[in-house]
Design a protein around this motif. Sequence first.
Motif, PDB file in Angstrom:
ATOM      1  N   ARG A 204      14.359  -6.760   5.667  1.00  0.00           N
ATOM      2  CA  ARG A 204      15.333  -5.663   5.585  1.00  0.00           C
ATOM      3  C   ARG A 204      15.108  -4.596   6.655  1.00  0.00           C
ATOM      4  O   ARG A 204      15.966  -3.757   6.880  1.00  0.00           O
ATOM      5  CB  ARG A 204      15.280  -4.998   4.215  1.00  0.00           C
ATOM      6  CG  ARG A 204      15.814  -5.896   3.121  1.00  0.00           C
ATOM      7  CD  ARG A 204      16.026  -5.123   1.863  1.00  0.00           C
ATOM      8  NE  ARG A 204      16.548  -5.994   0.827  1.00  0.00           N
ATOM      9  CZ  ARG A 204      16.968  -5.568  -0.323  1.00  0.00           C
ATOM     10  NH1 ARG A 204      16.913  -4.278  -0.622  1.00  0.00           N
ATOM     11  NH2 ARG A 204      17.435  -6.404  -1.216  1.00  0.00           N
TER      12      ARG A 204
ATOM     13  N   LEU B 267      15.180  -2.960  10.111  1.00  0.00           N
ATOM     14  CA  LEU B 267      15.999  -3.146  11.304  1.00  0.00           C
ATOM     15  C   LEU B 267      15.384  -2.501  12.540  1.00  0.00           C
ATOM     16  O   LEU B 267      15.649  -2.940  13.654  1.00  0.00           O
ATOM     17  CB  LEU B 267      17.405  -2.584  11.063  1.00  0.00           C
ATOM     18  CG  LEU B 267      18.140  -3.203   9.870  1.00  0.00           C
ATOM     19  CD1 LEU B 267      19.445  -2.470   9.610  1.00  0.00           C
ATOM     20  CD2 LEU B 267      18.382  -4.690  10.104  1.00  0.00           C
TER      21      LEU B 267
ATOM     22  N   LYS C 115      14.480   2.222  10.239  1.00  0.00           N
ATOM     23  CA  LYS C 115      15.790   1.913   9.641  1.00  0.00           C
ATOM     24  C   LYS C 115      15.678   0.613   8.867  1.00  0.00           C
ATOM     25  O   LYS C 115      15.066  -0.354   9.345  1.00  0.00           O
ATOM     26  CB  LYS C 115      16.836   1.785  10.758  1.00  0.00           C
ATOM     27  CG  LYS C 115      18.241   1.513  10.284  1.00  0.00           C
ATOM     28  CD  LYS C 115      19.179   1.479  11.490  1.00  0.00           C
ATOM     29  CE  LYS C 115      20.606   1.267  11.093  1.00  0.00           C
ATOM     30  NZ  LYS C 115      21.510   1.271  12.280  1.00  0.00           N
ATOM     31  N   TRP C 116      16.270   0.585   7.669  1.00  0.00           N
ATOM     32  CA  TRP C 116      16.229  -0.618   6.845  1.00  0.00           C
ATOM     33  C   TRP C 116      17.481  -0.721   5.986  1.00  0.00           C
ATOM     34  O   TRP C 116      18.157   0.258   5.730  1.00  0.00           O
ATOM     35  CB  TRP C 116      14.957  -0.667   5.996  1.00  0.00           C
ATOM     36  CG  TRP C 116      14.881   0.340   4.883  1.00  0.00           C
ATOM     37  CD1 TRP C 116      15.191   0.154   3.571  1.00  0.00           C
ATOM     38  CD2 TRP C 116      14.474   1.699   4.988  1.00  0.00           C
ATOM     39  NE1 TRP C 116      14.991   1.306   2.855  1.00  0.00           N
ATOM     40  CE2 TRP C 116      14.557   2.280   3.712  1.00  0.00           C
ATOM     41  CE3 TRP C 116      14.041   2.506   6.048  1.00  0.00           C
ATOM     42  CZ2 TRP C 116      14.237   3.606   3.458  1.00  0.00           C
ATOM     43  CZ3 TRP C 116      13.723   3.822   5.792  1.00  0.00           C
ATOM     44  CH2 TRP C 116      13.809   4.347   4.499  1.00  0.00           C
ATOM     45  N   ARG C 117      17.764  -1.937   5.556  1.00  0.00           N
ATOM     46  CA  ARG C 117      18.900  -2.203   4.658  1.00  0.00           C
ATOM     47  C   ARG C 117      18.517  -1.807   3.241  1.00  0.00           C
ATOM     48  O   ARG C 117      17.387  -2.040   2.806  1.00  0.00           O
ATOM     49  CB  ARG C 117      19.287  -3.681   4.669  1.00  0.00           C
ATOM     50  CG  ARG C 117      19.977  -4.073   5.959  1.00  0.00           C
ATOM     51  CD  ARG C 117      20.952  -5.239   5.828  1.00  0.00           C
ATOM     52  NE  ARG C 117      21.819  -5.237   4.673  1.00  0.00           N
ATOM     53  CZ  ARG C 117      22.931  -4.492   4.504  1.00  0.00           C
ATOM     54  NH1 ARG C 117      23.307  -3.650   5.443  1.00  0.00           N
ATOM     55  NH2 ARG C 117      23.650  -4.594   3.422  1.00  0.00           N
TER      56      ARG C 117
ATOM     57  N   ASP D 179      27.961  -0.009   4.041  1.00  0.00           N
ATOM     58  CA  ASP D 179      28.518  -1.240   4.601  1.00  0.00           C
ATOM     59  C   ASP D 179      30.019  -1.095   4.863  1.00  0.00           C
ATOM     60  O   ASP D 179      30.591  -1.883   5.614  1.00  0.00           O
ATOM     61  CB  ASP D 179      28.247  -2.429   3.678  1.00  0.00           C
ATOM     62  CG  ASP D 179      26.810  -2.920   3.768  1.00  0.00           C
ATOM     63  OD1 ASP D 179      26.114  -2.594   4.760  1.00  0.00           O
ATOM     64  OD2 ASP D 179      26.368  -3.625   2.831  1.00  0.00           O
TER      65      ASP D 179
ATOM     66  N   THR E 154      25.440  -0.227  -0.864  1.00  0.00           N
ATOM     67  CA  THR E 154      24.719  -1.089   0.081  1.00  0.00           C
ATOM     68  C   THR E 154      24.956  -0.558   1.491  1.00  0.00           C
ATOM     69  O   THR E 154      26.029  -0.020   1.784  1.00  0.00           O
ATOM     70  CB  THR E 154      25.167  -2.566   0.000  1.00  0.00           C
ATOM     71  OG1 THR E 154      26.561  -2.647   0.298  1.00  0.00           O
ATOM     72  CG2 THR E 154      24.889  -3.152  -1.378  1.00  0.00           C
TER      73      THR E 154
ATOM     74  N   THR F 109      22.536   1.045   5.081  1.00  0.00           N
ATOM     75  CA  THR F 109      21.234   1.300   5.705  1.00  0.00           C
ATOM     76  C   THR F 109      20.825   2.744   5.507  1.00  0.00           C
ATOM     77  O   THR F 109      21.660   3.638   5.339  1.00  0.00           O
ATOM     78  CB  THR F 109      21.264   1.015   7.229  1.00  0.00           C
ATOM     79  OG1 THR F 109      22.200   1.888   7.866  1.00  0.00           O
ATOM     80  CG2 THR F 109      21.604  -0.439   7.515  1.00  0.00           C
ATOM     81  N   TRP F 110      19.521   2.940   5.483  1.00  0.00           N
ATOM     82  CA  TRP F 110      18.911   4.274   5.554  1.00  0.00           C
ATOM     83  C   TRP F 110      18.125   4.277   6.853  1.00  0.00           C
ATOM     84  O   TRP F 110      17.367   3.342   7.136  1.00  0.00           O
ATOM     85  CB  TRP F 110      17.962   4.501   4.379  1.00  0.00           C
ATOM     86  CG  TRP F 110      18.614   5.012   3.146  1.00  0.00           C
ATOM     87  CD1 TRP F 110      19.817   4.623   2.628  1.00  0.00           C
ATOM     88  CD2 TRP F 110      18.099   5.994   2.258  1.00  0.00           C
ATOM     89  NE1 TRP F 110      20.075   5.302   1.463  1.00  0.00           N
ATOM     90  CE2 TRP F 110      19.030   6.160   1.217  1.00  0.00           C
ATOM     91  CE3 TRP F 110      16.938   6.748   2.231  1.00  0.00           C
ATOM     92  CZ2 TRP F 110      18.846   7.057   0.176  1.00  0.00           C
ATOM     93  CZ3 TRP F 110      16.742   7.638   1.189  1.00  0.00           C
ATOM     94  CH2 TRP F 110      17.696   7.788   0.174  1.00  0.00           C
ATOM     95  N   GLU F 111      18.320   5.345   7.634  1.00  0.00           N
ATOM     96  CA  GLU F 111      17.552   5.501   8.860  1.00  0.00           C
ATOM     97  C   GLU F 111      16.867   6.857   8.839  1.00  0.00           C
ATOM     98  O   GLU F 111      17.528   7.893   8.722  1.00  0.00           O
ATOM     99  CB  GLU F 111      18.457   5.399  10.096  1.00  0.00           C
ATOM    100  CG  GLU F 111      17.675   5.500  11.389  1.00  0.00           C
ATOM    101  CD  GLU F 111      18.522   5.278  12.626  1.00  0.00           C
ATOM    102  OE1 GLU F 111      17.919   5.110  13.710  1.00  0.00           O
ATOM    103  OE2 GLU F 111      19.758   5.273  12.523  1.00  0.00           O
TER     104      GLU F 111
END
Length: 128
Positions: free
Chosen positions: A36, A38, A68-70, A91, A111, A113-115
């Motif tokens: 997850r 990124l 950053k991840w999903r 999304d 759903t 991403t959080w960065e």
Amino acid sequence: MTENKAIDPSAKPMPKVVSFQDPLPEPQRYRPQADRVLSGDPAQAATNLFKSDDGRFNSGIWEAKPGKWRVVFTESEFCHLLAGVIVVTGDDGSQRTFRAGDAFVSPAGFTGTWEIIEPAKKLYAYYE
């Protein structure tokens, strides 16, 4: 007139108020699942200070390093950002930037991403 009340020995003790200002226990340190992530190395730490008897409501303090991840939210979470900058992208293409002092809710079913742009720290309360 004084009333005599019997004490029920099977009664649960009165719950105590949880203060976030008390000395904190050691946080749980972790990273998002590798598939997850990124970008960056979003190492995280959470100190859960309250858990309801049924385990569905939790509250505490969370920190994260840049990366950053999903995300896939199964819980509804209230966040109050104490430090840092977070960019939340859905999304559906929606995007919001949150900075220290901001508050927001990530609803169950979100759903995207959080960065973490700058090291972040937040108070959280979530319901699963």
